[in-house]
Enzyme design. Structure first.
Site, PDB file in Angstrom:
ATOM      1  N   SER A  11       6.723   3.186   2.283  1.00  0.00           N
ATOM      2  CA  SER A  11       6.869   4.641   2.153  1.00  0.00           C
ATOM      3  C   SER A  11       6.208   5.392   3.307  1.00  0.00           C
ATOM      4  O   SER A  11       6.631   6.502   3.648  1.00  0.00           O
ATOM      5  CB  SER A  11       6.273   5.117   0.829  1.00  0.00           C
ATOM      6  OG  SER A  11       4.902   4.776   0.739  1.00  0.00           O
ATOM      7  N   ASP A 187      -3.076  11.849  -0.578  1.00  0.00           N
ATOM      8  CA  ASP A 187      -3.212  11.459  -1.983  1.00  0.00           C
ATOM      9  C   ASP A 187      -4.024  10.170  -2.137  1.00  0.00           C
ATOM     10  O   ASP A 187      -3.895   9.470  -3.122  1.00  0.00           O
ATOM     11  CB  ASP A 187      -1.830  11.276  -2.621  1.00  0.00           C
ATOM     12  CG  ASP A 187      -0.997  10.209  -1.914  1.00  0.00           C
ATOM     13  OD1 ASP A 187      -1.498   9.606  -0.947  1.00  0.00           O
ATOM     14  OD2 ASP A 187       0.155   9.970  -2.339  1.00  0.00           O
ATOM     15  N   HIS A 190      -1.091   8.064   1.242  1.00  0.00           N
ATOM     16  CA  HIS A 190      -0.123   8.585   2.212  1.00  0.00           C
ATOM     17  C   HIS A 190      -0.791   9.556   3.177  1.00  0.00           C
ATOM     18  O   HIS A 190      -1.898  10.060   2.919  1.00  0.00           O
ATOM     19  CB  HIS A 190       1.052   9.242   1.480  1.00  0.00           C
ATOM     20  CG  HIS A 190       1.852   8.270   0.674  1.00  0.00           C
ATOM     21  ND1 HIS A 190       1.682   8.128  -0.681  1.00  0.00           N
ATOM     22  CD2 HIS A 190       2.782   7.360   1.044  1.00  0.00           C
ATOM     23  CE1 HIS A 190       2.492   7.177  -1.127  1.00  0.00           C
ATOM     24  NE2 HIS A 190       3.163   6.686  -0.087  1.00  0.00           N
TER      25      HIS A 190
END
Length: 237
Positions: A11, A187, A190
């Protein structure tokens, strides 16, 4: 066709084309010389990445030739703890290392001239992970720890050394910054725009060390300063 640089990862790669993302910055940086191609898959670990790599990178690339470089940015999901809420993402560190070796080997076998650049997982802010859970967390414990991320980062560096590939140690680099938990991470995992900027700058620096830079890569068409205002079309013949 312009040469290409592929970004392969989880991601943190998939979101790299968001505003201020490291992939978007890389595409802007090389905007007249290279096509930056995104191949990021949220939630993936090296086990899954190795499973799909043949589909991600077919024998003939989009441009018809070998890409200039491929970044390989896995480890954040592999490093999930096996007894916490994201255990299904966990890959044991010995397998993580072997999977990375296999990914590098696959890319080098397919494209012997392509530079393979490894990127370690980032550091983890455990309090940030507790504040921003991705799933139900009945134990109330972070599914990732910075200690585990550091072990996988070291493993990534070790594999890069074994394979003769350059590496960006984001885990170590980001922790050189005061208050990195807030400045670099959105977070607990990320990246913020500042965190993305660090990855971008480090990737550009490693590419330059390997001979891939704006100074060494040709532009594909004449730049405006090279066009004769009295006879513009002759510049395109």
């Amino acid at each position: 066709m312009r040469p290409e640089i592929y970004l392969f990862g989880d991601s943190i790669t998939e979101t790299s084309f968001c505003e201020g993302g490291w992939g978007a910055s890389l595409a802007h940086h090389f905007s007249r010389t290279v096509d930056v191609v995104l191949r990021g898959y949220s939630g993936y670990n090296t086990r899954w990445g190795l499973k799909v790599i043949g589909k991600v990178f077919p024998e003939v690339s989009r441009g018809g030739g070998a890409p200039l470089a491929v970044t390989v940015f896995f480890g954040a999901n592999d490093a999930c703890l096996p007894d916490r809420c994201s255990a299904f993402l966990h890959v044991p560190i010995h397998e993580y290392k072997q999977n990375l070796r296999s990914i590098v080997s696959f890319l080098k076998k397919r494209w012997p001239t392509t530079l393979v650049l490894l990127i370690t997982p980032p550091p983890i802010d455990e309090e940030g992970r507790l504040r921003n859970p991705y799933s139900e967390n009945p134990l109330g414990l972070p599914e990732r720890t910075n200690e585990a991320a550091g072990a996988y980062a070291k493993a990534c560096v070790d594999v890069a050394r074994e394979c003769g590939s350059p590496v960006v140690d984001i885990w170590k680099k980001m922790q050189n910054i005061s208050d990195w938990q807030r400045i670099c991470l959105s977070d607990g995992l990320h990246l913020t725009q500042s965190g993305n900027k660090i990855v971008f700058e480090e990737v550009v620096a490693r590419l330059r060390e390997e001979g891939l830079s704006l100074e060494t890569l040709p532009v594909d068409l004449p730049q405006i300063a090279e066009i004769d205002p009295n006879d513009p079309l002759k510049s395109f013949s």
